[in-house]
Write an enzyme that holds these catalytic residues in place. Structure first.
Site, PDB file in Angstrom:
ATOM      1  N   LYS A  84       0.855  -1.194   0.000  1.00 42.32           N
ATOM      2  CA  LYS A  84       0.000   0.000   0.000  1.00 42.32           C
ATOM      3  C   LYS A  84       0.887   1.240   0.000  1.00 42.32           C
ATOM      4  CE  LYS A  84      -3.922   1.811   2.756  1.00 42.32           C
ATOM      5  NZ  LYS A  84      -4.741   1.570   3.960  1.00 42.32           N
TER       6      LYS A  84
ATOM      7  N   SER B 247      -9.689   1.760   3.167  1.00 40.83           N
ATOM      8  CA  SER B 247      -8.845   2.491   2.251  1.00 40.83           C
ATOM      9  C   SER B 247      -7.846   1.620   1.487  1.00 40.83           C
ATOM     10  CB  SER B 247      -8.071   3.569   3.017  1.00 40.83           C
ATOM     11  OG  SER B 247      -7.198   2.969   3.963  1.00 40.83           O
TER      12      SER B 247
ATOM     13  N   SER C 120      -9.651  -0.605   7.366  1.00 42.95           N
ATOM     14  CA  SER C 120      -9.109  -0.464   6.010  1.00 42.95           C
ATOM     15  C   SER C 120      -8.433  -1.693   5.424  1.00 42.95           C
ATOM     16  CB  SER C 120      -8.122   0.696   5.959  1.00 42.95           C
ATOM     17  OG  SER C 120      -8.835   1.883   5.772  1.00 42.95           O
TER      18      SER C 120
HETATM   19  N1  GLN Z   1     -12.980   4.203   6.816  1.00 37.00           N
HETATM   20  C1  GLN Z   1     -12.265   4.579   7.983  1.00 37.00           C
HETATM   21  C2  GLN Z   1     -11.795   6.004   7.882  1.00 37.00           C
HETATM   22  O1  GLN Z   1     -12.058   6.601   6.903  1.00 37.00           O
HETATM   23  C3  GLN Z   1     -11.117   3.653   8.235  1.00 37.00           C
HETATM   24  C4  GLN Z   1      -9.945   3.925   7.372  1.00 37.00           C
HETATM   25  C5  GLN Z   1      -8.745   3.116   7.746  1.00 37.00           C
HETATM   26  O2  GLN Z   1      -8.838   2.086   8.410  1.00 37.00           O
HETATM   27  N2  GLN Z   1      -7.602   3.623   7.335  1.00 37.00           N
HETATM   28  O3  GLN Z   1     -11.196   6.553   8.744  1.00 37.00           O
END
Ligand code: GLN
Length: 492
Positions: A79, A154, A178
């Site tokens: 990532k 994400s 994420s």
């Molecule tokens: N969807 C969550 C956020 O927007 C989690 C994102 C993540 O785990 N990086 O913060």
């Protein structure tokens, strides 16, 4: 026979060990899959094919010299918020366009030390803020099961790439779901380790008290192998815990006899899509048929988790993102008259809408007069959520829930309504707030042929438990053999 890029990490490891294929052939086939498919999926932000092939040849050479190991010569995607020396690290943000990382994150360094081939940089929501990868500052990634739909986020790039055979497995990061949610949307396995299990050194900080690096993989054994490679204490991250790393993969294979699995009523409520609920309940029945004892547990503060998460995460983000000012990293706005003007213009042009929204929210909840009302209260709720899990785990070894209230939705469906996007994280954020571990395992397909995930939660540092429960369930099902056709879903 399936092509090399479709095989799991452990299957490829067996072939390499037998001398039945070379790492260079694997990397070439994975690169071919990227060429064929990534034009439709957009999972990668950048790729250095020559560097990957050079690493593969070096791994082949070492194997000829007698070196062995499950990751030697295996291409792993990373990532784009996890630093890999010499590669870009944009975090999906235009503010980091042009930045080249001068060092390896500890997790990447550990993979490299085991001979893995670090392959390409995978797309994400800007600074990992989002649930659909549509907040990427560069391009949205598409779901390989239906390219009209999101891959989740994400870590949408890692999940789509693993599902499509564009890498064998990947590293993602999970602050509030994420890794687990995109794994569920794309039909792969995703593991969020307990807070402190994996070093965060070199993971670009979003919300430092919640962030963890973890694997996305084609099956549970692959996830166990990767976790074993990256876990463990790191003097460069004071929050990484100095406790021994079990041999996760070697320990797989136990059955579910006598294992107590908790079902929290709070996770089976209005808003949960009936098709998703039916698949998750069928998975729970399957676990019971495999010998597990199912017990009801209560997690009464679940309903406050989203509010607490989006206060704590934005508060920490507002501080962490202060460092992007045009001075040290990446993009700098031109034509500024004063330093202050340069900071303001750089941040105005470099950050996307969602990141700005979160910096504003986070600054607000930390500001004098509101700190007690929002931030401090959210921290208290966090303690209550942690206590909920502690009590629940007195009655069971692991907890089973859905990963997300729905399967993958259409691109654009939630972009105009950030609150709706936040609410869809309801089943994943509690584990981050509590610091416990969670695994997402495929548990079937909707009528529209979209994958659905089962979440397995266990206490902090009980990764072996989630992996063993996930493995026993997975081996009893055929879902792990399904591969997407990469295209639009067939018309109804
Ligand atoms: N969807 C969550 C956020 O927007 C989690 C994102 C993540 O785990 N990086 O913060």
């Amino acid at each position: 026979m399936a092509r090399l890029s479709e095989l799991t990490l452990h299957e490829l490891g067996d072939l390499l060990a037998k001398g039945a294929c070379r790492s260079e052939e694997i990397v070439r086939d994975v690169l071919a899959a990227v060429d064929e498919r990534d034009g439709r999926l957009d999972a990668y932000l950048s790729m250095d094919a020559e560097a990957a092939l050079a690493q593969a040849r070096a791994a082949d050479e070492q194997r000829r010299g007698g070196r062995t190991g499950p990751l030697l010569g295996i291409p792993i995607g990373v990532k784009d918020n996890i630093n890999v020396c010499g590669a870009p690290c944009t975090c999906g943000s235009r503010i980091l366009a042009g930045y080249t990382s001068p060092y390896d994150a500890t997790a990447a360094a550990r993979l490299r030390a085991q001979g893995a081939v670090l392959l390409g940089r995978l797309n994400l929501d800007e600074f990992a803020m989002g649930s659909s990868t549509e907040n990427s500052g560069f391009k949205p990634t598409r779901n390989p099961w239906d390219t009209r739909r999101v891959p989740g986020g994400s870590s949408g790039g890692p999940a789509a790439a693993v599902a499509a055979g564009e890498c064998v497995a990947a590293l993602g990061s999970d602050t509030g779901g994420s890794i687990r949610q995109p794994a569920a949307f794309c039909g792969c396995v995703g593991l969020k380790p307990s807070y402190g299990r994996v070093s965060r050194f070199g993971l670009t900080a979003y919300a430092s008290s919640l962030d963890q690096i973890g694997p996305l993989a084609k099956d549970v054994r692959d996830a166990a192998l990767l976790l074993g490679a990256i876990a463990g204490h790191d003097p460069l991250d004071s929050t990484s815990v100095d406790s021994p790393v079990p041999a996760y993969a070697a320990a797989l294979g136990a059955d579910l006899a006598g294992v107590r699995l908790g079902l929290p009523g709070e996770y089976f409520v209005e808003g949960l899509d009936p098709e998703v609920e039916a698949l998750v309940r069928a998975a729970i029945e399957r676990c019971a048929a495999l010998g597990a004892e199912i017990v009801e547990v209560a997690l009464p503060h679940t309903r406050y988790a989203i509010a607490a998460y989006y206060i704590i995460a934005t508060a920490e983000a507002s501080a962490n993102l202060a460092r992007y000012d045009g001075v040290r990293y990446g993009f700098r706005a031109a034509d500024a008259e004063t330093p202050l003007d340069m900071y303001a213009r750089t941040r105005a042009a470099g950050f996307g809408r969602e990141v700005k929204r979160r910096i504003i929210l986070g600054t607000y909840v930390l500001s004098s007069g509101y700190y007690d009302a929002y931030y401090l209260r959210a921290q208290r709720v966090r303690t209550l959520i942690r206590d909920d899990f502690r009590r629940a785990f007195e009655q069971c070894d692991a907890i089973l829930t859905p990963v997300s209230p729905t399967a993958a939705y259409a691109l654009g469906e939630k972009t105009e309504n950030p609150l709706e996007m936040y609410l869809s994280d309801i089943f994943t954020v509690p584990a981050n707030l509590a610091g416990i571990c969670g695994l997402s395992v495929p548990c079937g397909f909707t009528a529209g042929r979209l994958p659905v995930g089962l979440q397995i939660l266990a206490p902090a540092f009980a990764e072996a438990t989630v992996l063993n429960v996930g493995h026993a369930y997975e081996q009893a099902c055929a879902w792990r053999h399904a591969r997407p056709g990469i295209g639009d879903a067939p018309p109804e």
